[in-house]
Design a protein around this motif. Sequence first.
Motif, short mmCIF file in Angstrom:
data_model
loop_
_atom_site.label_atom_id
_atom_site.label_comp_id
_atom_site.label_asym_id
_atom_site.label_seq_id
_atom_site.Cartn_x
_atom_site.Cartn_y
_atom_site.Cartn_z
N LEU A 310 0.82 -1.21 0.00
CA LEU A 310 0.00 0.00 0.00
C LEU A 310 0.86 1.26 0.00
CD1 LEU A 310 -2.63 -1.09 2.68
CD2 LEU A 310 -2.90 -1.12 0.19
N LEU A 311 2.18 1.09 0.11
CA LEU A 311 3.09 2.22 0.18
C LEU A 311 4.14 2.14 -0.91
CD1 LEU A 311 3.79 2.17 4.04
CD2 LEU A 311 2.05 3.52 2.84
N SER A 312 4.70 3.31 -1.25
CA SER A 312 5.87 3.34 -2.12
C SER A 312 7.04 3.95 -1.35
CB SER A 312 5.59 4.16 -3.39
OG SER A 312 5.40 5.52 -3.07
N LEU A 313 8.24 3.48 -1.63
CA LEU A 313 9.44 3.92 -0.93
C LEU A 313 10.30 4.73 -1.89
CD1 LEU A 313 11.16 3.81 1.67
CD2 LEU A 313 12.18 1.70 0.77
N SER A 314 10.76 5.89 -1.44
CA SER A 314 11.60 6.74 -2.28
C SER A 314 12.96 6.10 -2.52
CB SER A 314 11.78 8.11 -1.60
OG SER A 314 12.46 7.96 -0.36
N PRO A 315 13.67 6.54 -3.56
CA PRO A 315 14.99 5.96 -3.85
C PRO A 315 15.99 6.06 -2.70
CG PRO A 315 14.20 7.22 -5.73
CD PRO A 315 13.24 7.48 -4.61
N ASP A 316 15.89 7.15 -1.90
CA ASP A 316 16.82 7.27 -0.78
C ASP A 316 16.35 6.52 0.46
OD1 ASP A 316 14.72 8.79 0.09
OD2 ASP A 316 15.86 10.64 0.36
N GLN A 317 15.22 5.81 0.34
CA GLN A 317 14.67 4.96 1.40
C GLN A 317 14.33 5.74 2.68
OE1 GLN A 317 17.79 1.88 1.64
NE2 GLN A 317 16.44 0.55 0.44
N ARG A 318 13.92 7.01 2.49
CA ARG A 318 13.55 7.83 3.65
C ARG A 318 12.07 8.24 3.65
NH1 ARG A 318 18.05 9.50 6.33
NH2 ARG A 318 20.00 9.38 5.18
N THR A 319 11.45 8.24 2.48
CA THR A 319 10.08 8.73 2.36
C THR A 319 9.12 7.60 2.01
OG1 THR A 319 10.84 10.91 1.66
CG2 THR A 319 8.56 10.35 1.17
N LEU A 320 8.03 7.52 2.80
CA LEU A 320 6.94 6.58 2.53
C LEU A 320 5.75 7.36 2.00
CD1 LEU A 320 7.01 4.34 5.74
CD2 LEU A 320 7.83 3.70 3.47
N THR A 321 5.20 6.90 0.88
CA THR A 321 4.04 7.56 0.27
C THR A 321 2.90 6.57 0.14
OG1 THR A 321 5.50 9.04 -0.98
CG2 THR A 321 3.21 8.86 -1.72
N PHE A 322 1.71 6.99 0.61
CA PHE A 322 0.54 6.13 0.54
C PHE A 322 0.02 6.09 -0.90
CE2 PHE A 322 -4.09 5.49 0.79
CZ PHE A 322 -4.11 4.25 1.44
N LEU A 323 -0.29 4.88 -1.38
CA LEU A 323 -0.82 4.69 -2.73
C LEU A 323 -2.34 4.61 -2.67
CD1 LEU A 323 1.73 2.01 -3.99
CD2 LEU A 323 1.79 4.48 -4.40
N SER A 324 -2.99 5.59 -3.28
CA SER A 324 -4.45 5.58 -3.26
C SER A 324 -5.01 4.40 -4.05
CB SER A 324 -5.00 6.88 -3.84
OG SER A 324 -4.49 7.09 -5.15
N ARG A 326 -3.97 0.53 -5.26
CA ARG A 326 -3.01 -0.54 -5.03
C ARG A 326 -2.33 -0.92 -6.35
NH1 ARG A 326 -3.77 -5.24 -0.67
NH2 ARG A 326 -1.79 -6.32 -0.96
N ALA A 327 -1.04 -1.21 -6.25
CA ALA A 327 -0.27 -1.57 -7.44
C ALA A 327 -0.85 -2.81 -8.09
CB ALA A 327 1.20 -1.81 -7.06
#
Length: 472
Positions: A310-324, A326-327
């Motif tokens: 349900l989340l995506s992780l940024s390339p620097d592995q610091r930011t979590l973003t909620f996916l409205s 689902r992949a």
Amino acid sequence: MGSEARKCELATVSLADNDYEAEPAGIPPSHCFGSEIGQPWISEGQPADGVILANGSRRNSKTRSSVSTADSGDDVVAQIDHSSDMDFCEDHESQLDWYCSSEAKLVCSQCVAAGSCHSHIVTPVSRRASVIRNHLVDACEKMQLQASRIERFLSQTLVTKEQALQVDASAARERVVARLNLVRETLEEEEQRLLEAVQREEERVQQCLLTQKAHWTQALDSLTQTRTRLVHTLTHTMDAKLVNSSQDIAERVEEAEGVGDPIDTEKLTMKFGCSESKLILGLWASAALLGHLGHTPINLTFDERTVSPLLSLSPDQRTLTFLSKRAKRNPQYDPARFDSWPNALCSRLFSSGTHSWVVDVSQSDAFKVGVCYASLERKGSSDASRLGYNAQSWVLSHFEDVISFCHGARHDYLSVVQKPKRIGILLDWPGCTLLFFDADSGTTLHTVCHPFTAPLLPACAVGNRSITLVQP
């Protein structure tokens, strides 16, 4: 004229000194060549021209002048030394009695009338000298005023400032000492109170232990004696006598069974909160977060293996973003990954020391930040894998403009004026303390004292937009 020019006299420079020679016959008036009224100050490096002596005599020539000033009340006295360089024009052998502004030099009347300076802006030397004198007088007056201001600054302002400095420094020292004395006295009283509380709790538990020890020692002796007698009866009594002793045997067995089994109770353990103090905890947190001897915040990143689909992780592995949405393709199966709740964990385990980190939550309206045991369930949608709804996770939650602390499905609602933009977590693992604070103001949001029994992992959940681990 030559003897008069060599005389050095003292003259008082006056703003009213505007006398000048009449323009020579046959020469157009000076205004025909351009007015010199308001002519700017002579450029740097140009010689002083057409100086009038104090006795009223005039010498229209290029000169070298040395001026010495002496402070006598409000008057400025100038001593002017004249030494002739050139008295007459080299081209016309006429007296140099005009100043050409265009070429910045002294010229004669013929140069002005029909020579090289025809149609240039010219001025009689006496008028040019008068302008220069006026500028000199203004400059000297300004210097005198500036000198007076400097003297007043030295004698009044700096002296007053020095006196005020001593007063302010003394007051600052007294303020520091007074505040620290109050802190010391308060800490000493708090220390004494806590030590006495710990001592009382220790004595209580010690008394319980002694009572239990005496009781169960006596029970053990009685049980041992009864068992020994029954074993003797069993092995040495004839059948007839054994039958006749059945009543006695039953009483002894019943007595032994009445001893019961020992039970470990809370009375045999010190209360965890006997040493708790809001004052000490607040001072400890301030020292850990703000003191120069405090620890340095750690650098964390999210463990990609644990990030929910349900989340995506940024390339620097610091930011979590909620996916409205689902992949379409689920990530590869991993036992460490949360598959139902929008959770993610960091890879670093804490089982000793004191640590802190900060999460930027300004972009999200639904999130959780905190810690959990590594054994937290990762699969399924039950409370076992839901942060804050089990005994293995401790989180600060924000949902629908409400901030609460969650543990074991219990919510402790916090009174916060506005949602913090950055939330900090301070973990003292050996001290069994978890503290949440506003990273921008340093205000403590909530404190948890719990006897952690296993290593802890930083944990987060996002239900709206994104959150970011702040790099120290």
